[in-house]
Design a protein around this motif. Structure first.
Motif, PDB file in Angstrom:
ATOM      1  N   SER A 145     -16.031  13.184   3.171  1.00 52.98           N
ATOM      2  CA  SER A 145     -15.179  12.860   2.025  1.00 52.98           C
ATOM      3  C   SER A 145     -14.356  11.601   2.293  1.00 52.98           C
ATOM      4  O   SER A 145     -14.267  10.711   1.439  1.00 52.98           O
ATOM      5  CB  SER A 145     -14.262  14.044   1.706  1.00 52.98           C
ATOM      6  N   ILE A 146     -13.767  11.514   3.471  1.00 51.93           N
ATOM      7  CA  ILE A 146     -12.977  10.326   3.820  1.00 51.93           C
ATOM      8  C   ILE A 146     -13.866   9.093   3.849  1.00 51.93           C
ATOM      9  O   ILE A 146     -13.509   8.047   3.306  1.00 51.93           O
ATOM     10  CB  ILE A 146     -12.252  10.527   5.166  1.00 51.93           C
ATOM     11  N   LYS A 147     -15.042   9.212   4.469  1.00 49.66           N
ATOM     12  CA  LYS A 147     -15.961   8.069   4.527  1.00 49.66           C
ATOM     13  C   LYS A 147     -16.368   7.637   3.119  1.00 49.66           C
ATOM     14  O   LYS A 147     -16.436   6.437   2.834  1.00 49.66           O
ATOM     15  CB  LYS A 147     -17.198   8.435   5.351  1.00 49.66           C
ATOM     16  N   GLY A 148     -16.595   8.608   2.225  1.00 49.38           N
ATOM     17  CA  GLY A 148     -16.970   8.294   0.852  1.00 49.38           C
ATOM     18  C   GLY A 148     -15.858   7.590   0.085  1.00 49.38           C
ATOM     19  O   GLY A 148     -16.120   6.705  -0.734  1.00 49.38           O
ATOM     20  N   HIS A 149     -14.621   7.943   0.368  1.00 47.39           N
ATOM     21  CA  HIS A 149     -13.487   7.336  -0.341  1.00 47.39           C
ATOM     22  C   HIS A 149     -13.004   6.039   0.318  1.00 47.39           C
ATOM     23  O   HIS A 149     -12.580   5.111  -0.379  1.00 47.39           O
ATOM     24  CB  HIS A 149     -12.306   8.312  -0.400  1.00 47.39           C
ATOM     25  N   LEU A 150     -13.061   5.982   1.638  1.00 50.47           N
ATOM     26  CA  LEU A 150     -12.454   4.852   2.344  1.00 50.47           C
ATOM     27  C   LEU A 150     -13.438   3.982   3.109  1.00 50.47           C
ATOM     28  O   LEU A 150     -13.077   2.906   3.559  1.00 50.47           O
ATOM     29  CB  LEU A 150     -11.406   5.369   3.341  1.00 50.47           C
ATOM     30  N   GLY A 151     -14.660   4.454   3.307  1.00 45.13           N
ATOM     31  CA  GLY A 151     -15.581   3.735   4.174  1.00 45.13           C
ATOM     32  C   GLY A 151     -15.211   3.985   5.626  1.00 45.13           C
ATOM     33  O   GLY A 151     -14.540   4.964   5.944  1.00 45.13           O
TER      34      GLY A 151
ATOM     35  N   PHE B 127      -4.818  19.374   0.958  1.00 44.85           N
ATOM     36  CA  PHE B 127      -3.835  19.536  -0.115  1.00 44.85           C
ATOM     37  C   PHE B 127      -4.233  18.835  -1.406  1.00 44.85           C
ATOM     38  O   PHE B 127      -3.504  18.884  -2.393  1.00 44.85           O
ATOM     39  CB  PHE B 127      -2.463  19.026   0.335  1.00 44.85           C
ATOM     40  N   GLY B 128      -5.389  18.179  -1.409  1.00 45.39           N
ATOM     41  CA  GLY B 128      -5.844  17.490  -2.616  1.00 45.39           C
ATOM     42  C   GLY B 128      -5.079  16.210  -2.898  1.00 45.39           C
ATOM     43  O   GLY B 128      -5.054  15.737  -4.031  1.00 45.39           O
ATOM     44  N   HIS B 129      -4.473  15.621  -1.878  1.00 42.65           N
ATOM     45  CA  HIS B 129      -3.755  14.357  -2.043  1.00 42.65           C
ATOM     46  C   HIS B 129      -4.738  13.199  -1.956  1.00 42.65           C
ATOM     47  O   HIS B 129      -5.842  13.335  -1.441  1.00 42.65           O
ATOM     48  CB  HIS B 129      -2.704  14.190  -0.951  1.00 42.65           C
ATOM     49  N   ARG B 130      -4.304  12.061  -2.447  1.00 37.73           N
ATOM     50  CA  ARG B 130      -5.114  10.851  -2.394  1.00 37.73           C
ATOM     51  C   ARG B 130      -5.222  10.369  -0.950  1.00 37.73           C
ATOM     52  O   ARG B 130      -4.241  10.371  -0.214  1.00 37.73           O
ATOM     53  CB  ARG B 130      -4.441   9.777  -3.252  1.00 37.73           C
ATOM     54  N   PHE B 131      -6.444   9.951  -0.539  1.00 35.16           N
ATOM     55  CA  PHE B 131      -6.640   9.398   0.801  1.00 35.16           C
ATOM     56  C   PHE B 131      -6.068   7.993   0.867  1.00 35.16           C
ATOM     57  O   PHE B 131      -6.118   7.247  -0.102  1.00 35.16           O
ATOM     58  CB  PHE B 131      -8.134   9.299   1.155  1.00 35.16           C
ATOM     59  N   VAL B 132      -5.578   7.642   2.042  1.00 34.49           N
ATOM     60  CA  VAL B 132      -5.032   6.316   2.260  1.00 34.49           C
ATOM     61  C   VAL B 132      -5.757   5.666   3.428  1.00 34.49           C
ATOM     62  O   VAL B 132      -5.988   6.310   4.454  1.00 34.49           O
ATOM     63  CB  VAL B 132      -3.523   6.403   2.571  1.00 34.49           C
ATOM     64  N   GLN B 133      -6.110   4.413   3.241  1.00 36.27           N
ATOM     65  CA  GLN B 133      -6.754   3.660   4.318  1.00 36.27           C
ATOM     66  C   GLN B 133      -5.757   3.487   5.447  1.00 36.27           C
ATOM     67  O   GLN B 133      -4.659   3.004   5.240  1.00 36.27           O
ATOM     68  CB  GLN B 133      -7.190   2.286   3.802  1.00 36.27           C
TER      69      GLN B 133
ATOM     70  N   MET C 117       0.847  -1.179   0.000  1.00 34.37           N
ATOM     71  CA  MET C 117       0.000   0.000   0.000  1.00 34.37           C
ATOM     72  C   MET C 117       0.891   1.241   0.000  1.00 34.37           C
ATOM     73  O   MET C 117       1.847   1.341   0.748  1.00 34.37           O
ATOM     74  CB  MET C 117      -0.885  -0.006   1.251  1.00 34.37           C
ATOM     75  N   ILE C 118       0.599   2.202  -0.848  1.00 36.07           N
ATOM     76  CA  ILE C 118       1.321   3.464  -0.896  1.00 36.07           C
ATOM     77  C   ILE C 118       0.636   4.438   0.052  1.00 36.07           C
ATOM     78  O   ILE C 118      -0.573   4.608   0.003  1.00 36.07           O
ATOM     79  CB  ILE C 118       1.332   4.034  -2.321  1.00 36.07           C
ATOM     80  N   CYS C 119       1.391   5.058   0.914  1.00 35.08           N
ATOM     81  CA  CYS C 119       0.826   6.020   1.859  1.00 35.08           C
ATOM     82  C   CYS C 119       0.986   7.427   1.311  1.00 35.08           C
ATOM     83  O   CYS C 119       2.044   7.781   0.826  1.00 35.08           O
ATOM     84  CB  CYS C 119       1.524   5.909   3.203  1.00 35.08           C
ATOM     85  N   ALA C 120      -0.056   8.215   1.383  1.00 35.70           N
ATOM     86  CA  ALA C 120       0.004   9.586   0.888  1.00 35.70           C
ATOM     87  C   ALA C 120       0.732  10.480   1.882  1.00 35.70           C
ATOM     88  O   ALA C 120       1.682  11.138   1.541  1.00 35.70           O
ATOM     89  CB  ALA C 120      -1.386  10.112   0.590  1.00 35.70           C
ATOM     90  N   VAL C 121       0.296  10.534   3.106  1.00 34.21           N
ATOM     91  CA  VAL C 121       1.000  11.293   4.141  1.00 34.21           C
ATOM     92  C   VAL C 121       1.185  10.368   5.329  1.00 34.21           C
ATOM     93  O   VAL C 121       0.234   9.772   5.814  1.00 34.21           O
ATOM     94  CB  VAL C 121       0.214  12.553   4.582  1.00 34.21           C
ATOM     95  N   ILE C 122       2.421  10.248   5.769  1.00 32.88           N
ATOM     96  CA  ILE C 122       2.721   9.455   6.952  1.00 32.88           C
ATOM     97  C   ILE C 122       3.205  10.416   8.024  1.00 32.88           C
ATOM     98  O   ILE C 122       4.091  11.227   7.782  1.00 32.88           O
ATOM     99  CB  ILE C 122       3.831   8.420   6.671  1.00 32.88           C
ATOM    100  N   ILE C 123       2.612  10.327   9.200  1.00 38.52           N
ATOM    101  CA  ILE C 123       3.068  11.104  10.350  1.00 38.52           C
ATOM    102  C   ILE C 123       3.308  10.117  11.474  1.00 38.52           C
ATOM    103  O   ILE C 123       2.408   9.364  11.851  1.00 38.52           O
ATOM    104  CB  ILE C 123       2.032  12.154  10.789  1.00 38.52           C
ATOM    105  N   LYS C 124       4.525  10.097  11.955  1.00 35.09           N
ATOM    106  CA  LYS C 124       4.807   9.255  13.115  1.00 35.09           C
ATOM    107  C   LYS C 124       5.639  10.064  14.096  1.00 35.09           C
ATOM    108  O   LYS C 124       6.279  11.047  13.720  1.00 35.09           O
ATOM    109  CB  LYS C 124       5.511   7.960  12.719  1.00 35.09           C
ATOM    110  N   ALA C 125       5.596   9.664  15.339  1.00 38.23           N
ATOM    111  CA  ALA C 125       6.307  10.414  16.378  1.00 38.23           C
ATOM    112  C   ALA C 125       7.154   9.486  17.227  1.00 38.23           C
ATOM    113  O   ALA C 125       6.836   8.313  17.410  1.00 38.23           O
ATOM    114  CB  ALA C 125       5.325  11.169  17.259  1.00 38.23           C
ATOM    115  N   ILE C 126       8.209  10.074  17.732  1.00 41.07           N
ATOM    116  CA  ILE C 126       9.101   9.402  18.661  1.00 41.07           C
ATOM    117  C   ILE C 126       9.197  10.308  19.881  1.00 41.07           C
ATOM    118  O   ILE C 126       9.430  11.512  19.744  1.00 41.07           O
ATOM    119  CB  ILE C 126      10.501   9.204  18.043  1.00 41.07           C
ATOM    120  N   ARG C 127       8.999   9.745  21.037  1.00 37.22           N
ATOM    121  CA  ARG C 127       9.175  10.511  22.276  1.00 37.22           C
ATOM    122  C   ARG C 127      10.591  10.232  22.767  1.00 37.22           C
ATOM    123  O   ARG C 127      10.919   9.115  23.126  1.00 37.22           O
ATOM    124  CB  ARG C 127       8.129  10.108  23.309  1.00 37.22           C
TER     125      ARG C 127
END
Length: 185
Positions: free
Chosen positions: A176-182, A148-154, A1-11
């Protein structure tokens, strides 16, 4: 799966030395280019010192924002503002470092950002929120994709993200997210 935006954090733990973290942020060997957009390495050291003084377990929250599609610096600052609102910190005190390097996927945007904020606010002495952080990261990522008009990712928390967006009054984004991803998790 290709991710459009990934945000992860490290404490980052207070008992650790910040030298390795700073070395990674400044390292030009692994990256084609490194740019400090806001803040300096001295600011990172100060964040660590503030946490040591308070005897906090964690000193620095380190987010990595990796968009799959081209994203501007202005858009990145919007992501930082959204993170600041969700985790209750002043966005102007964030250190933002831009790294440019080739990605594993040939069609992926070659820029990613590191966002660092002290776990302890130097003025209020309050610690950053950390409850439901993975869900909030996903919420900010999906909201960013919408803006930003990017593709949604499940994601792993789509149903919770939709609920969270509705609680924040972002009904259009949630719909919009529900319509694209359920609403599957």
């Amino acid at each position: 799966m290709i991710c459009a935006v990934i945000i992860k954090a490290i404490r980052f733990r207070t008992r650790s030395s910040v030298n390795r973290l700073i070395s990674h942020l400044k390292n030009g060997v692994d990256n084609d280019a490194v740019t400090f957009l806001t803040g300096t390495t001295a600011d990172i050291t100060d964040m660590h010192s503030d946490a040591l003084a308070k005897r906090s377990t964690y000193s620095i929250r380190h987010w990595i924002v990796s968009p799959h599609e081209a994203t501007t610096r202005h858009q990145m600052r919007e992501v930082v503002t959204m993170l600041a609102e969700e985790f209750d910190f002043d966005a102007t005190r964030a250190v933002i470092v831009e790294h440019a390097k080739p990605r594993a996927a040939a069609d992926a945007h070659n820029i990613h950002w590191h966002v660092l904020v002290g776990e302890v606010d130097p003025v209020t002495r309050k610690a950053l929120r950390c409850s439901f952080d993975r869900i909030i990261h996903e919420l900010v990522a999906r909201w960013s994709e919408y803006k930003f008009g990017h593709r949604f990712v499940q994601g792993m928390h789509t149903k919770s993200v939709i609920v969270g967006l509705r609680k924040r009054g972002a009904e259009d984004v949630a719909t919009s997210i529900k319509g694209h991803l359920g609403e599957s998790e």
